[in-house]
Design a protein around this motif. Structure first.
Motif, PDB file in Angstrom:
ATOM      1  N   UNK A 134      -9.909   2.969  55.096  1.00 48.91           N
ATOM      2  CA  UNK A 134     -10.727   2.193  54.172  1.00 48.91           C
ATOM      3  C   UNK A 134     -11.371   0.989  54.858  1.00 48.91           C
ATOM      4  N   UNK A 135     -10.731   0.513  55.926  1.00 52.38           N
ATOM      5  CA  UNK A 135     -11.310  -0.517  56.777  1.00 52.38           C
ATOM      6  C   UNK A 135     -11.075  -0.107  58.219  1.00 52.38           C
TER       7      UNK A 135
ATOM      8  N   UNK B 201     -20.443  -1.114  39.363  1.00 52.11           N
ATOM      9  CA  UNK B 201     -20.794   0.011  40.216  1.00 52.11           C
ATOM     10  C   UNK B 201     -19.783   0.297  41.301  1.00 52.11           C
ATOM     11  N   UNK B 202     -18.525  -0.056  41.065  1.00 53.34           N
ATOM     12  CA  UNK B 202     -17.474   0.199  42.044  1.00 53.34           C
ATOM     13  C   UNK B 202     -16.849   1.570  41.818  1.00 53.34           C
ATOM     14  N   UNK B 203     -16.722   2.342  42.894  1.00 51.27           N
ATOM     15  CA  UNK B 203     -16.061   3.642  42.834  1.00 51.27           C
ATOM     16  C   UNK B 203     -15.165   3.802  44.048  1.00 51.27           C
ATOM     17  N   UNK B 204     -14.205   4.722  43.946  1.00 54.75           N
ATOM     18  CA  UNK B 204     -13.323   5.047  45.067  1.00 54.75           C
ATOM     19  C   UNK B 204     -12.725   3.795  45.697  1.00 54.75           C
ATOM     20  N   UNK B 205     -12.240   2.901  44.852  1.00 54.17           N
ATOM     21  CA  UNK B 205     -11.636   1.659  45.325  1.00 54.17           C
ATOM     22  C   UNK B 205     -10.140   1.834  45.529  1.00 54.17           C
ATOM     23  N   UNK B 206      -9.570   0.986  46.355  1.00 56.27           N
ATOM     24  CA  UNK B 206      -8.112   0.873  46.436  1.00 56.27           C
ATOM     25  C   UNK B 206      -7.702  -0.144  45.369  1.00 56.27           C
TER      26      UNK B 206
END
Length: 265
Positions: free
Chosen positions: A262-263, A85-90
């Motif tokens: 992102x962080x 369920x991971x999306x829009x990851x670096x």
């Protein structure tokens, strides 16, 4: 241990954190497993969801039968991310892992927020070079090429003085010849220059200053294919700066994640 099976091929992976948090995915290089990212992952914020995995034919993942190529490496990663369920990851990819990252960004824009291309290229080496490695791996084994590979992976001071060096040598030698050769063929058959030049995502390029496998100029040129990208050189490092210079590698990655929001720091 965590495992995911796609089309009969089981992948070994490690997921840290909550999938609802901003995600960072690491894809490792030829002849290594996801432990090359240990020190970098440990130095990143705890509220970051971090996924690492072993490519097919590497580490504890399966070596599938038959022919397979770069598209299968990309599909393995997209399938794993969909499963979790991971999306829009670096996506941070080293060497062939960087090619997988580029391919994923071209194929599945929904999965990729930004790229970190580490010691990689849109096209790496020549078919003749890769064929020679395939024949050596399948004929004489990886130990026959290990010394030459280590010279490209690490600087001379690291090879002679760092107590962990034998571990990385062992990691290469214990990679399955079929997994190594199959991934060599995948690299030989891949040219991503056109598709990567169409990408419009934030991108950071990183390269060890003494990389003997994907020299800095190659990484710089590949990074420049993506408008708005930037490139950073890591001193006193070869092809695997996340092992040789983990603090500097972590600093660059964390800085980039902060720059793109992102962080938070």
């Amino acid at each position: 241990m965590q495992a995911f099976t796609r089309n009969g091929t089981t992948l070994h992976y490690s997921l840290r954190g909550n999938v609802s948090d901003p995600a960072l995915v690491f894809s490792n290089s030829l002849g290594t497993d996801f432990r090359i990212w240990d020190q970098v992952a440990d130095g990143l914020p705890p509220d970051l969801c971090i996924l690492r995995y072993d490519k097919r034919g590497h580490g504890l993942s399966d070596l599938p039968e038959g022919e397979w190529g770069m598209a299968d490496h990309v599909a393995d990663l997209s399938g794993l991310m969909d499963h979790l369920g991971l999306q829009a990851a670096v996506i941070c990819g080293l060497s062939v892992g960087g090619m997988i990252a580029q391919g994923l960004a071209a194929e599945r824009r929904d999965l990729v927020r930004a790229l970190i291309l580490c010691d990689t290229g849109a096209k790496i080496g020549t078919p003749e070079m890769w064929q020679e490695r395939i024949e050596t791996a399948l004929g004489a084994g990886l130990s026959a090429m290990a010394d030459g590979v280590m010279q490209r992976w690490f600087t001379e001071p690291f090879r002679t003085a760092d107590p962990t060096f034998p571990i990385w040598h062992n990691m290469l030698c214990r990679t399955t010849p079929g997994g190594y050769a199959g991934t060599c063929q995948a690299i030989a058959d891949t040219d991503l220059q056109e598709s990567t030049s169409r990408l419009r995502v934030p991108c950071l390029g990183i390269c060890g200053a003494q990389d003997g496998a994907t020299p800095p100029d190659l990484v710089r040129e590949t990074t420049a294919l993506i408008p708005g990208s930037r490139f950073e050189l890591i001193k006193d490092a070869g092809h695997i700066p996340c092992v040789e210079q983990p603090e500097r590698t972590t600093e660059l990655i964390a800085g980039f994640l902060s720059e793109i929001g992102h962080i938070t720091t």
